[in-house]
Design a protein around this motif. Structure first.
Motif, PDB file in Angstrom:
ATOM      1  N   LYS A  49     -45.448  47.672 -22.934  1.00 12.82           N
ATOM      2  CA  LYS A  49     -45.970  46.330 -23.231  1.00 12.82           C
ATOM      3  C   LYS A  49     -44.880  45.426 -23.836  1.00 12.82           C
ATOM      4  CE  LYS A  49     -49.629  48.031 -25.545  1.00 12.82           C
ATOM      5  NZ  LYS A  49     -49.768  49.415 -25.082  1.00 12.82           N
ATOM      6  N   GLN A  50     -43.823  46.032 -24.357  1.00 12.21           N
ATOM      7  CA  GLN A  50     -42.729  45.260 -24.970  1.00 12.21           C
ATOM      8  C   GLN A  50     -41.605  44.946 -23.970  1.00 12.21           C
ATOM      9  OE1 GLN A  50     -41.379  47.434 -28.437  1.00 12.21           O
ATOM     10  NE2 GLN A  50     -43.466  47.800 -29.131  1.00 12.21           N
ATOM     11  N   LEU A  51     -41.804  45.314 -22.711  1.00 14.95           N
ATOM     12  CA  LEU A  51     -40.756  45.148 -21.702  1.00 14.95           C
ATOM     13  C   LEU A  51     -41.182  44.198 -20.580  1.00 14.95           C
ATOM     14  CD1 LEU A  51     -40.004  48.960 -21.379  1.00 14.95           C
ATOM     15  CD2 LEU A  51     -38.450  47.321 -22.458  1.00 14.95           C
ATOM     16  N   THR A  52     -40.221  43.542 -19.970  1.00 13.46           N
ATOM     17  CA  THR A  52     -40.517  42.674 -18.831  1.00 13.46           C
ATOM     18  C   THR A  52     -40.749  43.550 -17.595  1.00 13.46           C
ATOM     19  OG1 THR A  52     -38.186  42.526 -18.184  1.00 13.46           O
ATOM     20  CG2 THR A  52     -39.009  40.841 -19.728  1.00 13.46           C
ATOM     21  N   PRO A  53     -41.474  43.041 -16.576  1.00 11.65           N
ATOM     22  CA  PRO A  53     -41.676  43.835 -15.356  1.00 11.65           C
ATOM     23  C   PRO A  53     -40.360  44.304 -14.735  1.00 11.65           C
ATOM     24  CG  PRO A  53     -43.124  41.932 -15.343  1.00 11.65           C
ATOM     25  CD  PRO A  53     -42.220  41.768 -16.524  1.00 11.65           C
ATOM     26  N   LYS A  54     -39.322  43.445 -14.757  1.00 14.75           N
ATOM     27  CA  LYS A  54     -38.018  43.790 -14.181  1.00 14.75           C
ATOM     28  C   LYS A  54     -37.389  44.975 -14.932  1.00 14.75           C
ATOM     29  CE  LYS A  54     -33.638  41.547 -12.829  1.00 14.75           C
ATOM     30  NZ  LYS A  54     -32.658  42.372 -13.540  1.00 14.75           N
ATOM     31  N   LEU A  55     -37.444  44.926 -16.263  1.00 14.64           N
ATOM     32  CA  LEU A  55     -36.892  46.014 -17.081  1.00 14.64           C
ATOM     33  C   LEU A  55     -37.673  47.305 -16.876  1.00 14.64           C
ATOM     34  CD1 LEU A  55     -35.811  44.847 -20.655  1.00 14.64           C
ATOM     35  CD2 LEU A  55     -34.635  46.465 -19.184  1.00 14.64           C
ATOM     36  N   ARG A  56     -38.991  47.179 -16.764  1.00 13.06           N
ATOM     37  CA  ARG A  56     -39.820  48.380 -16.525  1.00 13.06           C
ATOM     38  C   ARG A  56     -39.426  49.064 -15.228  1.00 13.06           C
ATOM     39  NH1 ARG A  56     -44.510  45.390 -18.808  1.00 13.06           N
ATOM     40  NH2 ARG A  56     -45.082  44.735 -16.717  1.00 13.06           N
ATOM     41  N   LEU A  59     -36.116  50.840 -15.716  1.00 13.74           N
ATOM     42  CA  LEU A  59     -36.274  52.039 -16.553  1.00 13.74           C
ATOM     43  C   LEU A  59     -37.054  53.132 -15.833  1.00 13.74           C
ATOM     44  CD1 LEU A  59     -36.874  50.393 -20.037  1.00 13.74           C
ATOM     45  CD2 LEU A  59     -35.021  51.959 -19.474  1.00 13.74           C
ATOM     46  N   TYR A  60     -37.992  52.745 -14.999  1.00 16.98           N
ATOM     47  CA  TYR A  60     -38.781  53.702 -14.211  1.00 16.98           C
ATOM     48  C   TYR A  60     -37.843  54.657 -13.465  1.00 16.98           C
ATOM     49  CZ  TYR A  60     -42.041  55.267 -10.493  1.00 16.98           C
ATOM     50  OH  TYR A  60     -42.793  56.011  -9.626  1.00 16.98           O
ATOM     51  N   LYS A  61     -36.873  54.076 -12.750  1.00 17.11           N
ATOM     52  CA  LYS A  61     -35.928  54.887 -11.968  1.00 17.11           C
ATOM     53  C   LYS A  61     -35.074  55.776 -12.876  1.00 17.11           C
ATOM     54  CE  LYS A  61     -35.805  51.256  -8.522  1.00 17.11           C
ATOM     55  NZ  LYS A  61     -35.331  49.880  -8.505  1.00 17.11           N
ATOM     56  N   LYS A  62     -34.626  55.207 -13.996  1.00 19.43           N
ATOM     57  CA  LYS A  62     -33.771  55.972 -14.926  1.00 19.43           C
ATOM     58  C   LYS A  62     -34.544  57.117 -15.583  1.00 19.43           C
ATOM     59  CE  LYS A  62     -30.690  52.103 -16.046  1.00 19.43           C
ATOM     60  NZ  LYS A  62     -30.332  51.104 -17.071  1.00 19.43           N
ATOM     61  N   ILE A  63     -35.805  56.862 -15.936  1.00 17.32           N
ATOM     62  CA  ILE A  63     -36.642  57.894 -16.575  1.00 17.32           C
ATOM     63  C   ILE A  63     -36.851  59.061 -15.618  1.00 17.32           C
ATOM     64  CG2 ILE A  63     -38.985  58.430 -17.438  1.00 17.32           C
ATOM     65  CD1 ILE A  63     -38.977  55.422 -18.507  1.00 17.32           C
ATOM     66  N   SER A 148     -43.800  56.541 -24.710  1.00 14.82           N
ATOM     67  CA  SER A 148     -43.309  55.240 -24.216  1.00 14.82           C
ATOM     68  C   SER A 148     -42.817  55.383 -22.773  1.00 14.82           C
ATOM     69  CB  SER A 148     -42.154  54.716 -25.075  1.00 14.82           C
ATOM     70  OG  SER A 148     -42.499  54.653 -26.427  1.00 14.82           O
ATOM     71  N   ALA A 149     -42.093  56.476 -22.511  1.00 17.06           N
ATOM     72  CA  ALA A 149     -41.579  56.739 -21.155  1.00 17.06           C
ATOM     73  C   ALA A 149     -42.741  56.899 -20.167  1.00 17.06           C
ATOM     74  CB  ALA A 149     -40.709  57.993 -21.159  1.00 17.06           C
ATOM     75  N   ALA A 150     -43.769  57.640 -20.594  1.00 20.98           N
ATOM     76  CA  ALA A 150     -44.959  57.825 -19.740  1.00 20.98           C
ATOM     77  C   ALA A 150     -45.660  56.493 -19.507  1.00 20.98           C
ATOM     78  CB  ALA A 150     -45.911  58.828 -20.391  1.00 20.98           C
ATOM     79  N   ILE A 153     -43.938  54.624 -16.710  1.00 19.61           N
ATOM     80  CA  ILE A 153     -44.272  55.199 -15.387  1.00 19.61           C
ATOM     81  C   ILE A 153     -45.678  54.762 -14.976  1.00 19.61           C
ATOM     82  CG2 ILE A 153     -44.556  57.344 -14.044  1.00 19.61           C
ATOM     83  CD1 ILE A 153     -41.620  56.820 -14.961  1.00 19.61           C
ATOM     84  N   ALA A 154     -46.622  54.817 -15.923  1.00 22.94           N
ATOM     85  CA  ALA A 154     -48.016  54.431 -15.634  1.00 22.94           C
ATOM     86  C   ALA A 154     -48.109  52.947 -15.276  1.00 22.94           C
ATOM     87  CB  ALA A 154     -48.908  54.752 -16.835  1.00 22.94           C
ATOM     88  N   LYS A 155     -47.445  52.109 -16.056  1.00 21.46           N
ATOM     89  CA  LYS A 155     -47.535  50.655 -15.864  1.00 21.46           C
ATOM     90  C   LYS A 155     -46.888  50.223 -14.549  1.00 21.46           C
ATOM     91  CE  LYS A 155     -48.309  46.371 -17.366  1.00 21.46           C
ATOM     92  NZ  LYS A 155     -49.275  45.784 -16.433  1.00 21.46           N
ATOM     93  N   VAL A 156     -45.724  50.774 -14.232  1.00 19.78           N
ATOM     94  CA  VAL A 156     -45.056  50.416 -12.968  1.00 19.78           C
ATOM     95  C   VAL A 156     -45.903  50.859 -11.778  1.00 19.78           C
ATOM     96  CG1 VAL A 156     -43.020  50.846 -11.507  1.00 19.78           C
ATOM     97  CG2 VAL A 156     -42.715  50.335 -13.931  1.00 19.78           C
TER      98      VAL A 156
END
Length: 212
Positions: A49-56, A59-63, A148-150, A153-156
């Protein structure tokens, strides 16, 4: 004689889309070695919730590259409606969180509790996941980086599902607070005399539209 020390696996589980009027409720889990948890911080992982869609998305790929395993479950509006009818939505979520935990098979899992009583919610998941060690908290997505990592993944995953629906429908964010979403459901129902399969019929705002 040399003994190999088994690395402790930590898991985080969170949901996305619980309050939405449409689309799936997504449950995601990630698991990694306890010694690797600090690496999530280095990536810049924090509550989705603290991240922009682009950042999410980044991070999705990196996680996914960093963690040892991850698993995503999508709960359909039809299943959600059946649970709401029985006043059983928390149980449905506990069941799916247990499913994710069983797939990942960690030593300890941290979950974001949707129940007012996090302890009760944790015990239910433990029971449903063959007595796995569960740590259940409110706001776990901002308290534990593995959750937070989960949450990312859920939000993306959830955002991608909504994007697919947007290809054919102008439906806004999907949340009842969005007038675009309310207008979409109203117009669709008025035009077709039926609701789309991806709309949650048990939600109060949807019920209001059906009644009017």
């Amino acid at each position: 004689m040399c003994f190999k020390i088994k690395s402790v696996q930590i898991c985080g589980v969170d949901d996305a889309g619980r309050g939405s009027m449409l689309g799936p409720l997504v449950i995601a889990g990630v698991s990694l070695k306890k010694s690797d948890v600090s690496k999530l911080k280095l990536l810049g992982v924090k509550d989705s919730k603290q991240l922009t869609p682009k950042l999410r998305e980044e991070l999705y790929k990196k996680i996914i590259s960093l963690v040892d395993n991850y698993y995503v479950a999508k709960i359909s509006p039809k299943l959600i409606d059946a649970s709401v009818k029985k006043h059983d939505l928390n149980h449905l979520e506990a069941k799916y969180m247990a499913k994710v935990i069983l797939k990942l098979n960690p030593d300890t899992s941290y979950v974001d509790s949707c129940d007012v009583n996090p302890n009760r919610f944790g015990k239910e998941i433990s029971k449903l996941s063959n007595n796995k060690k569960i740590r259940s908290y409110h706001h776990a997505d901002s308290r534990f980086i593995v959750v937070s990592a989960a949450s990312i993944i859920a939000k993306v995953t959830r955002d991608r599902e909504i994007m697919k629906l947007r290809k054919n429908h102008d439906l806004g964010s999907g949340y009842p607070s969005d007038s675009k979403t309310i207008d979409f459901v109203k117009l669709y129902y008025k035009t077709n005399q039926i609701l789309p399969v991806f709309v949650r019929k048990s939600w109060k705002p949807t019920q209001k539209i059906l009644e009017s």
